[in-house]
Design a protein around this motif. Sequence first.
Motif, mmCIF file in Angstrom:
data_model
loop_
_atom_site.group_PDB
_atom_site.id
_atom_site.type_symbol
_atom_site.label_atom_id
_atom_site.label_comp_id
_atom_site.label_asym_id
_atom_site.label_seq_id
_atom_site.Cartn_x
_atom_site.Cartn_y
_atom_site.Cartn_z
ATOM 1 N N TYR A 55 -13.622 3.190 -5.357
ATOM 2 C CA TYR A 55 -13.274 3.354 -3.948
ATOM 3 C C TYR A 55 -12.500 2.133 -3.449
ATOM 4 O O TYR A 55 -11.481 2.274 -2.763
ATOM 5 N N TYR A 56 -12.999 0.936 -3.767
ATOM 6 C CA TYR A 56 -12.274 -0.276 -3.380
ATOM 7 C C TYR A 56 -10.904 -0.326 -4.047
ATOM 8 O O TYR A 56 -9.921 -0.783 -3.447
ATOM 9 N N ALA A 57 -10.827 0.106 -5.302
ATOM 10 C CA ALA A 57 -9.562 0.062 -6.029
ATOM 11 C C ALA A 57 -8.499 0.903 -5.333
ATOM 12 O O ALA A 57 -7.325 0.504 -5.269
ATOM 13 N N LEU A 58 -8.884 2.063 -4.811
ATOM 14 C CA LEU A 58 -7.923 2.908 -4.109
ATOM 15 C C LEU A 58 -7.642 2.374 -2.704
ATOM 16 O O LEU A 58 -6.501 2.438 -2.229
ATOM 17 N N TRP A 59 -8.658 1.846 -2.037
ATOM 18 C CA TRP A 59 -8.444 1.276 -0.701
ATOM 19 C C TRP A 59 -7.400 0.164 -0.736
ATOM 20 O O TRP A 59 -6.531 0.088 0.144
ATOM 21 N N ARG B 81 -4.481 -9.361 -1.975
ATOM 22 C CA ARG B 81 -5.164 -8.127 -2.351
ATOM 23 C C ARG B 81 -6.557 -8.451 -2.887
ATOM 24 O O ARG B 81 -6.730 -9.399 -3.659
ATOM 25 N N PHE B 82 -7.537 -7.643 -2.490
ATOM 26 C CA PHE B 82 -8.893 -7.747 -3.004
ATOM 27 C C PHE B 82 -9.073 -6.695 -4.094
ATOM 28 O O PHE B 82 -8.948 -5.491 -3.827
ATOM 29 N N LEU B 83 -9.326 -7.121 -5.317
ATOM 30 C CA LEU B 83 -9.585 -6.207 -6.429
ATOM 31 C C LEU B 83 -11.082 -6.065 -6.629
ATOM 32 O O LEU B 83 -11.825 -7.047 -6.515
ATOM 33 N N PRO B 84 -11.552 -4.874 -6.968
ATOM 34 C CA PRO B 84 -12.982 -4.675 -7.166
ATOM 35 C C PRO B 84 -13.460 -5.226 -8.500
ATOM 36 O O PRO B 84 -12.659 -5.643 -9.351
ATOM 37 N N GLU B 85 -14.765 -5.212 -8.680
ATOM 38 C CA GLU B 85 -15.320 -5.540 -9.991
ATOM 39 C C GLU B 85 -14.709 -4.625 -11.053
ATOM 40 O O GLU B 85 -14.444 -3.448 -10.795
ATOM 41 N N PHE B 86 -14.477 -5.180 -12.235
ATOM 42 C CA PHE B 86 -14.023 -4.420 -13.406
ATOM 43 C C PHE B 86 -12.626 -3.830 -13.248
ATOM 44 O O PHE B 86 -12.275 -2.880 -13.951
ATOM 45 N N ARG C 34 0.852 -1.184 0.000
ATOM 46 C CA ARG C 34 0.000 0.000 0.000
ATOM 47 C C ARG C 34 0.892 1.240 0.000
ATOM 48 O O ARG C 34 1.804 1.359 0.814
ATOM 49 N N TRP C 35 0.594 2.144 -0.904
ATOM 50 C CA TRP C 35 1.459 3.289 -1.161
ATOM 51 C C TRP C 35 0.981 4.534 -0.420
ATOM 52 O O TRP C 35 -0.218 4.710 -0.193
ATOM 53 N N LYS C 36 1.942 5.398 -0.103
ATOM 54 C CA LYS C 36 1.623 6.708 0.465
ATOM 55 C C LYS C 36 1.537 7.716 -0.677
ATOM 56 O O LYS C 36 2.468 8.486 -0.933
ATOM 57 N N LEU C 37 0.435 7.655 -1.402
ATOM 58 C CA LEU C 37 0.181 8.561 -2.520
ATOM 59 C C LEU C 37 -1.166 9.230 -2.301
ATOM 60 O O LEU C 37 -2.073 8.644 -1.693
ATOM 61 N N PHE D 147 -6.339 5.175 2.950
ATOM 62 C CA PHE D 147 -7.336 5.805 2.078
ATOM 63 C C PHE D 147 -8.700 5.840 2.755
ATOM 64 O O PHE D 147 -9.141 4.869 3.367
ATOM 65 N N ARG D 148 -9.384 6.984 2.620
ATOM 66 C CA ARG D 148 -10.732 7.168 3.154
ATOM 67 C C ARG D 148 -11.696 7.489 2.009
ATOM 68 O O ARG D 148 -11.320 8.155 1.045
ATOM 69 N N ARG D 149 -12.925 7.060 2.137
ATOM 70 C CA ARG D 149 -13.886 7.251 1.057
ATOM 71 C C ARG D 149 -14.110 8.731 0.761
ATOM 72 O O ARG D 149 -14.298 9.120 -0.396
#
Length: 359
Positions: free
Chosen positions: A46-50, A265-270, A22-25, A56-58
């Motif tokens: 949102y999941y993709a960035l989390w 890692r959990f990747l979101p749909e699409f 997880r990156w500090k970006l 990361f916060r929503r």
Amino acid sequence: MTVLTRRALNRALLHRQLLLRRWKLSPARAIERLAGLQAQATNPPYYALWTRLEGFRRDQLTRLLTDRRVVRIALMRSTLHMVTADDCLAFRPTLQSVLDLSYARSVHSRHVQGIDLDDLAKFARDLIEADPMTNADLGRALSDRWPDRDVTALLNAVRTKLAVVQLPPRGVWGVGGQPTGTTAETWLGRSLAPISPDDLVLRYLAAFGPAGVIDTQTWSGLTRLREVFDRLRPRLRTFTDESGTELFDLPDARRPHPDTPAPVRFLPEFDNSLLSYADRTRIIATEHKPHVFTVNGIIRGTVLVDGFVAATWKLAPDALTVTPLVPLKERDDVEAEAHRLAAFADAEVPIRVLAKPAT
């Protein structure tokens, strides 16, 4: 020429897509680095960035949308993406031919035969730039002007010809409602400024390389990119994969060692990590694709174990369920990450990791 193994390509992909740690970006910087996020549904970005960013916060992504720093617009493959404002203005005109071709091949195109599409686009532009409109309202206006034509076909023609962005609250976590749109130029207060095909290819390689010509065409929807790669060849490094396909990459890009550890890692749909190659075996085994890529066009959420798709996941009101595609060697890590995902989504539901692989 150096041969890159499947694991070598996997680790390069994970690094470029911010999945080795997880990156500090900032979210905006991450979206730019990833060359956009697939955004056909509301929550996946949102999941993709989390799954990629530390802390990361929503509300961070929601604020980017409402502050007009990122937008949702049809781009690569003529599908909805979330991109930075700068990339929206640069990518959209360069990808116009992709949207034109997609529309020409669709069932809608025959319903607008005989209509001057430039006149249609100007009519719609005047309306939505004066006041953003929902699809329903714009559809009624188009039907009044062309009463004998299919309204869905007219709306899709407008989406093809104009750089229409979907305005918040559409795309905001937990908010529904009809899409409301205006042009990117109006929403962002700037003109479209096309990126060159050469620079678009370089952006792709930065986010997804090493990759081949057909991979780049798969990601973008553009065709005839061989001549672009031929122009760029002196500026790129070349490799082959294990099947002999020529691959290209930026000369200074990092390609981690194939044995680099890869966390669950959990990747979101699409997620674009699965969609941006012609040969997807660098991240998903061929035999697992039918369990992820459904016949009705849904790309299920996936779980990466040791860098490769090992399960699918779904968050429902009653549980977060993980369905293995292979025996899970890191079951405890999968369960722990599932609990973190549920907490991020404020979902107080049990975690169910099924015991047997999907058949």
